[in-house]
Design an enzyme around this catalytic site. Sequence first.
Site, mmCIF file in Angstrom:
data_model
loop_
_atom_site.group_PDB
_atom_site.id
_atom_site.type_symbol
_atom_site.label_atom_id
_atom_site.label_comp_id
_atom_site.label_asym_id
_atom_site.label_seq_id
_atom_site.Cartn_x
_atom_site.Cartn_y
_atom_site.Cartn_z
ATOM 1 N N CYS A 72 6.940 7.018 28.926
ATOM 2 C CA CYS A 72 7.735 7.032 28.065
ATOM 3 C C CYS A 72 9.569 6.960 28.473
ATOM 4 C CB CYS A 72 8.260 7.966 26.065
ATOM 5 S SG CYS A 72 9.522 6.952 25.069
ATOM 6 N N TYR A 309 1.008 22.262 -4.377
ATOM 7 C CA TYR A 309 1.386 21.603 -3.372
ATOM 8 C C TYR A 309 0.626 20.340 -3.794
ATOM 9 C CZ TYR A 309 3.705 25.405 -3.534
ATOM 10 O OH TYR A 309 5.345 26.705 -3.242
ATOM 11 N N GLU A 330 2.011 19.325 -8.227
ATOM 12 C CA GLU A 330 2.888 18.553 -7.459
ATOM 13 C C GLU A 330 4.207 18.717 -7.452
ATOM 14 O OE1 GLU A 330 3.251 17.397 -4.240
ATOM 15 O OE2 GLU A 330 5.352 16.607 -4.841
ATOM 16 N N ASP A 382 -0.436 24.091 0.312
ATOM 17 C CA ASP A 382 -0.398 23.652 2.094
ATOM 18 C C ASP A 382 0.920 23.080 1.163
ATOM 19 O OD1 ASP A 382 0.035 21.804 3.260
ATOM 20 O OD2 ASP A 382 -1.286 19.847 2.043
ATOM 21 N N CYS A 409 2.775 23.773 8.282
ATOM 22 C CA CYS A 409 2.526 22.305 9.796
ATOM 23 C C CYS A 409 3.647 23.297 10.110
ATOM 24 C CB CYS A 409 3.224 21.657 9.265
ATOM 25 S SG CYS A 409 4.360 21.246 7.863
HETATM 26 C C1 LIG Z 1 3.432 19.143 3.405
HETATM 27 S S1 LIG Z 1 2.907 18.169 1.299
HETATM 28 C C2 LIG Z 1 1.277 18.143 0.433
HETATM 29 C C3 LIG Z 1 1.007 17.161 0.895
HETATM 30 C C4 LIG Z 1 -0.571 16.863 0.057
HETATM 31 N N1 LIG Z 1 -1.235 18.284 0.420
HETATM 32 C C5 LIG Z 1 -1.236 16.058 1.573
HETATM 33 O O1 LIG Z 1 -1.332 16.878 2.157
HETATM 34 O O2 LIG Z 1 -1.066 15.108 1.699
HETATM 35 C C6 LIG Z 1 3.626 19.524 0.324
HETATM 36 C C7 LIG Z 1 3.660 18.934 -1.179
HETATM 37 O O3 LIG Z 1 4.648 20.042 -1.853
HETATM 38 C C8 LIG Z 1 5.640 19.308 -2.477
HETATM 39 N N2 LIG Z 1 6.440 20.439 -3.291
HETATM 40 C C9 LIG Z 1 7.536 20.560 -2.223
HETATM 41 N N3 LIG Z 1 8.401 21.644 -2.852
HETATM 42 C C10 LIG Z 1 7.040 21.804 -3.574
HETATM 43 C C11 LIG Z 1 7.475 23.396 -4.929
HETATM 44 N N4 LIG Z 1 8.098 24.176 -5.670
HETATM 45 N N5 LIG Z 1 6.139 22.755 -6.243
HETATM 46 C C12 LIG Z 1 5.836 22.366 -6.250
HETATM 47 N N6 LIG Z 1 5.366 21.208 -5.481
HETATM 48 C C13 LIG Z 1 6.056 21.127 -4.327
HETATM 49 C C14 LIG Z 1 5.973 18.051 -2.258
HETATM 50 O O4 LIG Z 1 6.826 17.282 -2.337
HETATM 51 C C15 LIG Z 1 5.284 17.640 -1.063
HETATM 52 O O5 LIG Z 1 4.437 16.798 -1.689
#
Ligand SMILES: C[S@@+](CC[C@H](N)C(=O)[O-])C[C@H]1O[C@@H](n2cnc3c(N)ncnc32)[C@H](O)[C@@H]1O
Length: 469
Positions: A72, A309, A330, A382, A409
Site C-alpha cells: 500500500c 449487547y 441493545e 459482545d 474486540c
Molecule cells: C460490539 S457491538 C456487538 C453487536 C452484535 N452483537 C453483533 O455481533 O453485531 C456492541 C453493541 O453494544 C451496544 N451497546 C453499547 N453499550 C450498551 C449498553 N450499555 N447496553 C446495551 N447495549 C449497548 C452497541 O450499540 C453495539 O450495538
Amino acid sequence: MLKKNDEIINIVCSLGSNGEGIIKHEDYTIFVPYALIGEKIKCKILKVDKNICYGKLIDILEPSKDRVKADCPVFTKCGGCQLQHLKYLSQLEYKKENVKRTFNKIANLNVEVNKVVCGEKQFRYRNKLQLPVIETEKGVEIGFYAEKSHRVIPIEDCLINPNWTSKIISTFKKFFEKFKVSAYNQITRKGLVREITVKEINNSLLIVLVCTKENVPFIENLIDLLKENLSLDFSFYINVNNSQSNVIYGERFIHIYGKTEYIDQMLGVKYLVGPQSFMQVNKEICEKLYSKVCELASLKENTTVIDAYSGAGLMTALLAQKSKKAIGIEIVKEAVDCANQLLANNALENKVKNYCGKCEDLLPQIVKEEKEKGAEIVVVLDPPRKGCDIKVIQSIIENQIDKVVYVSCMPSTLARDVGLLTGALEIKNNNIERAINFKERYKISAIIPFDMFPQTKHVETLVCLEKVK
Ligand SMILES: C[S@@+](CC[C@H](N)C(=O)[O-])C[C@H]1O[C@@H](n2cnc3c(N)ncnc32)[C@H](O)[C@@H]1O
C-alpha cells in the site's frame, strides 16, 4: 537522560498492543511503530514521558526475516493498517501472543490461547467502505483519516477494501472535478459533500453520499458516471448531515437510484441491508465466529440464551434457532428495529424478544425473571470496546449463570472482565485489584482469537467460561 530528537540505535525486543516495536534502552521503554522483533533499528525520540518514550523509525539496520514489503502506497501514513510490514503467519502469532500477554498483565491469569482462526482473504476482505471527502488547495480529495487525527490522507485505492474501491474513488473525483461540486470544510462550515460510504451485498453496492444539503447539483450526471464506471449493480442514496458533530449520518436518507434495500443471508438467517443497517465488515470470519459462539454456548431445547449487547440481532437470531428462547438487549433503537425486522423475515417472533435499553439496567432483572421460571440460562456478551458494566458482571456472578460466552474486540477490557468473572480480580474500594485469595468461580474452557481484520492490530476474541461447581 533521553530527550526529544535524540537518535538511538538498539534492538527491538517485543511488539506492543498497538503492533509497535518496543525497545528497552537504559531505564527507558521506547515504542517505535513499524519496527519488528529482533530488528536492529535507528529511531528518533519524538516524546519523553518519565521513562516511556515514543519514537519514529528512521532506519532499519538489520531487518527481521518476518518483514515483508507493504504494497500500500500510504501504509504508515493512513491510520488503517498497522501490520502490513509483517508476514501474515507472524501477524497471527502476534495476535495470539497479544491476547495471552494481556490476560497475564491485566488479570494475572496464565491462559492457553487457541490458534487464531483466519479466513481465505488477507487483503480485500472488507465489505464496507467509508471515505471522508475534503476540500484542498488542489481541489476535492477523497481518502482516510490519519491515525488519531482529522487530517485526511488522499488515496486512490485501499488493499483491505474490495477491488471496486479504486473505481468508486476515481468516479467521484471525476464528478467533483467536472461539475465543480464542493466538499465540506469543517472550519469554515461551507461546502457540500462530507463522506462517501459503500456497502457490498451479494455483488451489489449500496452507495450513500453524505452532504450538508439535500439538493446535489448534476446528480443525474453522477448516476450516469457510476453506471459507466462500475461493473456491479448499485443503489444510491443522499444522506443529509448538517451537524457539527463527528457522527457520519444525519437523520434523513433520500433514495435516488436503484433498489431501496437488499437481502443477504448468514448461516441460514436472512437479513435486510439498507443504508442505515449495521453490517459486519468481514463476512467470512463473522460466520466462523458466530458458528463458534453457537457451538460453545451448547444450547439445548430448554435453554434461555441472553444475548447482551445484541446490535442488529443477527447473533440473537442464530442463537434462537438452537434454544428454547433468545433475549437480545441493545441500547440503540435503530439496531433493535433492525433486529425485530429480522425476526419477522425468519419466522422467529415466537422465540426471540429484543429489549431496547442498557444491559446494566435490564440484564439483572431479566436474569432474575428467567431464573424464577426455572430456565437454564446461557449469557452471551459482545460489548463495545470499553467492556461490560460492572453490574452486568455482578449479576452473572450472583445468579451463578452456568455458562458465559464472551466476544470482544478489545483484549484489555476482555481480560479485566474475565478476571472478575473467574475471581482472579476483585473490586476493593471502587478499584479493581488482584484477588488475594483466588477462589476460582468460573473456569475458562476456551480462548479463541479470530482474525476479523488482517493487516491491522485488531483481534476479535471469543472466551467460553463455565461455572465451577
Ligand atoms: C460490539 S457491538 C456487538 C453487536 C452484535 N452483537 C453483533 O455481533 O453485531 C456492541 C453493541 O453494544 C451496544 N451497546 C453499547 N453499550 C450498551 C449498553 N450499555 N447496553 C446495551 N447495549 C449497548 C452497541 O450499540 C453495539 O450495538
